[in-house]
Design an enzyme around this catalytic site. Sequence first.
Site, PDB file in Angstrom:
ATOM      1  N   ASP A 347      36.298  36.804  31.110  1.00 26.78           N
ATOM      2  CA  ASP A 347      37.086  35.830  31.858  1.00 26.78           C
ATOM      3  C   ASP A 347      37.552  36.493  33.157  1.00 26.78           C
ATOM      4  OD1 ASP A 347      39.074  33.214  31.058  1.00 26.78           O
ATOM      5  OD2 ASP A 347      39.882  34.656  32.516  1.00 26.78           O
ATOM      6  N   ASN A 355      42.228  30.693  43.033  1.00 29.38           N
ATOM      7  CA  ASN A 355      41.991  29.318  43.488  1.00 29.38           C
ATOM      8  C   ASN A 355      43.140  28.828  44.353  1.00 29.38           C
ATOM      9  OD1 ASN A 355      39.548  28.287  42.732  1.00 29.38           O
ATOM     10  ND2 ASN A 355      40.209  27.685  40.683  1.00 29.38           N
ATOM     11  N   ASP A 364      34.722  28.494  43.477  1.00 29.93           N
ATOM     12  CA  ASP A 364      33.349  28.194  43.008  1.00 29.93           C
ATOM     13  C   ASP A 364      32.384  29.306  43.406  1.00 29.93           C
ATOM     14  OD1 ASP A 364      34.193  25.871  41.921  1.00 29.93           O
ATOM     15  OD2 ASP A 364      33.262  24.545  43.407  1.00 29.93           O
ATOM     16  N   GLU A 391      36.271  29.535  34.230  1.00 29.07           N
ATOM     17  CA  GLU A 391      35.906  30.864  34.757  1.00 29.07           C
ATOM     18  C   GLU A 391      35.614  31.826  33.627  1.00 29.07           C
ATOM     19  OE1 GLU A 391      38.622  30.247  33.573  1.00 29.07           O
ATOM     20  OE2 GLU A 391      40.066  31.875  33.658  1.00 29.07           O
TER      21      GLU A 391
END
Length: 479
Positions: A347, A355, A364, A391
């Site tokens: 992760d 973000n 992204d 993610e």
Amino acid sequence: MLQTRELHAVDIMIDQHLQQLAISNYDYAVWDESYEFIQYPTRAFINANFLDDTFTSLKIDGAVFVGKNKQIQWERGFDYIEEHALNDELLDVVTADIINITYPTSSQTDNVPQKKGFISTRYGPVMFASTQLRQSDRSGQQVGMLLFFRKIRLSFIDQLAVFSQLSISQGDINSLQSTDHLPEISASLVDEPFSLTRQRVIKDINGNPIILLNIRHQHNDPPPFFSHTLLIILIVLIMLPFILQGIVYFQLIRPLTRGITNIVHMIHRGELSPLTETSTIVDFQKLITSFNQLVSIVNQQQQALEALALKDGLTGIANRRAFEHHLSLSWSLTQRNTLPLAIVMLDIDFFKHYNDNLGHQAGDAAIRQVAATLSQNLGRNDDMVARYGGEEFAIILINTDIPQVKSLMNKLLLAVRELAISHPQSSVSSQLTISLGAAVTTQFECSSVDELLQHADQALYLAKSAGRNNAMLWRSSSP
Ligand SMILES: Nc1nc2c(ncn2[C@@H]2O[C@H](COP(=O)(O)OP(=O)(O)OP(=O)(O)O)[C@@H](O)[C@H]2O)c(=O)[nH]1
């Protein structure tokens, strides 16, 4: 065939004439009164038995009693058609010609010698019959013979024509060359070419041709070739419906039925495959070819769809669905072969901050970079990395032991760090990092694949709890 029958009819008619003359002649020759007459001639016998009417009723033109040594005992010529006496001189000539040939030599008592046939005389061809004179009970010595003759007239030829339904005329026998070997009436037609006209001869008692007949067949008897052709046409016409039925069945109905059966099977199986049927019917073959092209297109599209359905849209690596499918297969494989199976869950650290700080698009891009890095660092074909969600990523490693799993996790940690993606909001590094948790099992440590997955998740949780940017390994005894 028809012509043969017609000629046969002519032959029968001639034979009938001869036979009828011979019977009359026999009746008069084998008779006590005639037998007595030749030995003791009387005018009374002649007056009683050889009147003009006798000639007419017997249809003879001459009657001659010949005694021993071929001497004419009595003779009379009477044209039974024109009803006048024949010239005596002429009669003598005719009679002499016939006697020389027909005088019986046998004197057997049990059988009465008789001769009949045609003979050529200086007068012309005649039909004759001669019988040795005997008593009515057929006994007696040879005392002479009785000769009947009948001239060959046009009416005779006409009768042959009427009876056989042929057109017959008498030809000039003297026109024949010695080299002409014309056949007799009854000769076979097998070796002759087909023709409506032909010449035939009547032969005399010595085998010499004496009457020439020009014959014209009325019926157009088809030549054998035509008969065969007609026969073949008839057979073909009879067979045609069966042939057509066969063609339709083998070229259309059977391929169609098989094609439909195959399509029904395809529907049941849920997968399309090309038809193997072929047909010489152009349109039907086009239909088969078009169907096969359609199958090919649909299969390609299906493969593309299946590939899409198993791929993650953002990163291009396997998605969670593909991961679960692959994990299930890998579990079965490793359980069956007692091989280690490892799951690595990983992760991105503090990705929410990333973000929030740099925007969703940058997020992204970071996810795509991490995915690519993970893929590049997996060495074996059996290894699989998938985007597990958000993610989070998951890796399946077959036949990989604990040291190898540890080594790989450290390698991945390093590789992501080396991407050097700036992450200002991370509290463990200025650059983007990941945390990893792994679980490794052989046959007995985990009872199910879910349990293994759960342990890997727990290991990841521990890695996160331990500060992130590190890797943890679950063990069966102590995680
Ligand atoms: N840009 C982007 N962000 C995603 C995507 N999928 C998940 N995220 C974000 O990833 C973040 C995950 O946050 P969390 O689950 O709180 O975890 P975290 O912030 O990484 O914190 P830790 O995992 O505890 O280090 C969320 O903000 C999601 O919006 C994605 O496809 N693109």
